[in-house]
Design an enzyme around this catalytic site. Sequence first.
Site, PDB file in Angstrom:
ATOM      1  N   THR A 290       1.074  -6.483  -0.649  1.00  0.00           N
ATOM      2  CA  THR A 290      -0.317  -6.802  -0.985  1.00  0.00           C
ATOM      3  C   THR A 290      -0.519  -6.656  -2.486  1.00  0.00           C
ATOM      4  O   THR A 290      -0.218  -5.616  -3.067  1.00  0.00           O
ATOM      5  CB  THR A 290      -1.278  -5.884  -0.214  1.00  0.00           C
ATOM      6  OG1 THR A 290      -1.127  -6.134   1.182  1.00  0.00           O
ATOM      7  CG2 THR A 290      -2.725  -6.159  -0.601  1.00  0.00           C
TER       8      THR A 290
ATOM      9  N   LYS B  47       0.877 -11.079  -0.040  1.00  0.00           N
ATOM     10  CA  LYS B  47      -0.458 -11.136   0.566  1.00  0.00           C
ATOM     11  C   LYS B  47      -1.536 -10.912  -0.499  1.00  0.00           C
ATOM     12  O   LYS B  47      -1.477  -9.945  -1.248  1.00  0.00           O
ATOM     13  CB  LYS B  47      -0.589 -10.078   1.663  1.00  0.00           C
ATOM     14  CG  LYS B  47      -1.912 -10.081   2.406  1.00  0.00           C
ATOM     15  CD  LYS B  47      -1.901  -9.031   3.520  1.00  0.00           C
ATOM     16  CE  LYS B  47      -3.186  -9.061   4.326  1.00  0.00           C
ATOM     17  NZ  LYS B  47      -4.349  -8.590   3.538  1.00  0.00           N
TER      18      LYS B  47
ATOM     19  N   TYR C   2       1.572  -1.339  -0.186  1.00  0.00           N
ATOM     20  CA  TYR C   2       0.844  -1.194  -1.441  1.00  0.00           C
ATOM     21  C   TYR C   2       1.794  -0.512  -2.422  1.00  0.00           C
ATOM     22  O   TYR C   2       2.368   0.536  -2.105  1.00  0.00           O
ATOM     23  CB  TYR C   2      -0.385  -0.310  -1.272  1.00  0.00           C
ATOM     24  CG  TYR C   2      -1.531  -0.909  -0.500  1.00  0.00           C
ATOM     25  CD1 TYR C   2      -2.165  -2.065  -0.940  1.00  0.00           C
ATOM     26  CD2 TYR C   2      -2.001  -0.302   0.651  1.00  0.00           C
ATOM     27  CE1 TYR C   2      -3.235  -2.607  -0.241  1.00  0.00           C
ATOM     28  CE2 TYR C   2      -3.073  -0.827   1.353  1.00  0.00           C
ATOM     29  CZ  TYR C   2      -3.690  -1.982   0.901  1.00  0.00           C
ATOM     30  OH  TYR C   2      -4.743  -2.503   1.591  1.00  0.00           O
TER      31      TYR C   2
ATOM     32  N   SER D 226      -0.064  -0.988   8.207  1.00  0.00           N
ATOM     33  CA  SER D 226      -0.471  -0.786   6.823  1.00  0.00           C
ATOM     34  C   SER D 226       0.149   0.475   6.228  1.00  0.00           C
ATOM     35  O   SER D 226       0.392   1.465   6.928  1.00  0.00           O
ATOM     36  CB  SER D 226      -1.999  -0.671   6.760  1.00  0.00           C
ATOM     37  OG  SER D 226      -2.432  -0.256   5.474  1.00  0.00           O
TER      38      SER D 226
ATOM     39  N   HIS E 214      -8.644 -10.334   0.982  1.00  0.00           N
ATOM     40  CA  HIS E 214      -8.689  -8.964   1.505  1.00  0.00           C
ATOM     41  C   HIS E 214      -9.913  -8.759   2.400  1.00  0.00           C
ATOM     42  O   HIS E 214     -10.529  -7.693   2.415  1.00  0.00           O
ATOM     43  CB  HIS E 214      -8.693  -7.942   0.355  1.00  0.00           C
ATOM     44  CG  HIS E 214      -7.979  -6.664   0.683  1.00  0.00           C
ATOM     45  ND1 HIS E 214      -6.698  -6.391   0.262  1.00  0.00           N
ATOM     46  CD2 HIS E 214      -8.350  -5.578   1.400  1.00  0.00           C
ATOM     47  CE1 HIS E 214      -6.323  -5.203   0.685  1.00  0.00           C
ATOM     48  NE2 HIS E 214      -7.312  -4.684   1.392  1.00  0.00           N
TER      49      HIS E 214
END
Length: 411
Positions: free
Chosen positions: A185, A275, A159, A135, A299
Amino acid sequence: MQRRVPRPRDLAPLMQFKKPQFDATMRRLDAALTIDDLRAIAKRRTPKAAFDYTDGSAEAELSIARACQAFADIEFHPAILRDVSKVDTSCTILGGRSELPFGIAPTGFTRMMQTEGEYAGARAAARAGIPFSLSTMGTASIEDVKAANPHGRNWFQLYMWKDRERSMALVDRAATAGFDTLLVTVDVPVAGARLRDKRNGMSIPPALTARTVVNAIPRPRWWIDFLTTEPLAFASLDRWSGTVAELLDTMFDPTVTFDDLAWIKSQWPGKLVVKGIQTLDDARAVTDLGADGIVLSNHGGRQLDRAPIPFHLLPDVAREVGADTEIILDTGIMSGADIVAAVALGARFTLVGRAYLYGLMAGGEKGVDRAIAILSEQIARTMRLLGVAALDELGPQHVTQLERLTPRRRP
């Protein structure tokens, strides 16, 4: 019935003593037969704030409860008299091989759950032959994850921040390190209302209040590990002192559009996956844009509560775009049977987040190994009982989604 005094040689076969396991961690893990068993161990061994960050979701936590219930509300249809002496659980996903139809999902703040964090997940994934996802909010750097999993498949989850240059610098680092897939995402324009975290005062690093000290007393091992290892920090951004929600709202960019997604795709040399898809229209849109894959996900219920259930959305999306893009499913997966059902209804692959983290909290790297082993055993057993020897034999004929929540007819 004539009775007699039992002879020692008759008793010997009945008295089988289990070889003692002196490793306390392995003794606990060996006794765990399900992911829920690992969750129970994790809850006992992890401070409340860290455990609740993993276990909780947004607001009333309806989305995650419904997602899990959707997997419970299925009926399998087994075929009999098939040769299932050998089963092949491997698949090809995004141009590479995976020995199992699931990978480790990207999770933030992972070393807070247990100090081995992403390193444990990456090494366990390498041994199992499955992808590991890092992540943007990870607590191990891109380069360190590559070092922990040098020959396996590493994916990076992005992100998009308000500072676009910093975001793309991470993308460049992931490409340089040999990460083969970028997960963008798209369901976090702002942070969801994670009420457990607010009530716990969850911050990075964890704050030592009277309440956390009292909660730590029965969990000394977690605190010893936390205080005697490298300080917890985000590996991909500057140190932060504040709540998680404040950090997310400071960073995430609510202006991101499909044009930004196309721009990211033009700069990434590997496979690009979107995603956070939660509607059929959006699945079509990102497929038309040229995404190599999509992740049906809400999520883990951590953003919009009462969001669509990804597993319910799966059959329609598979029929509509399954021939044009690779469909991955996450949210609510807690068993190998869940994974088999997802593949049967059109998912090419799945991601597990909480299931992996429960193993991590229960026993570090060994706990992640145990979580993967549990899921692997369940997948193989479910396939055998369905009369299926390979994943590509699974189809909608094997699963019925039973109805519990049905929409009212719109006026």
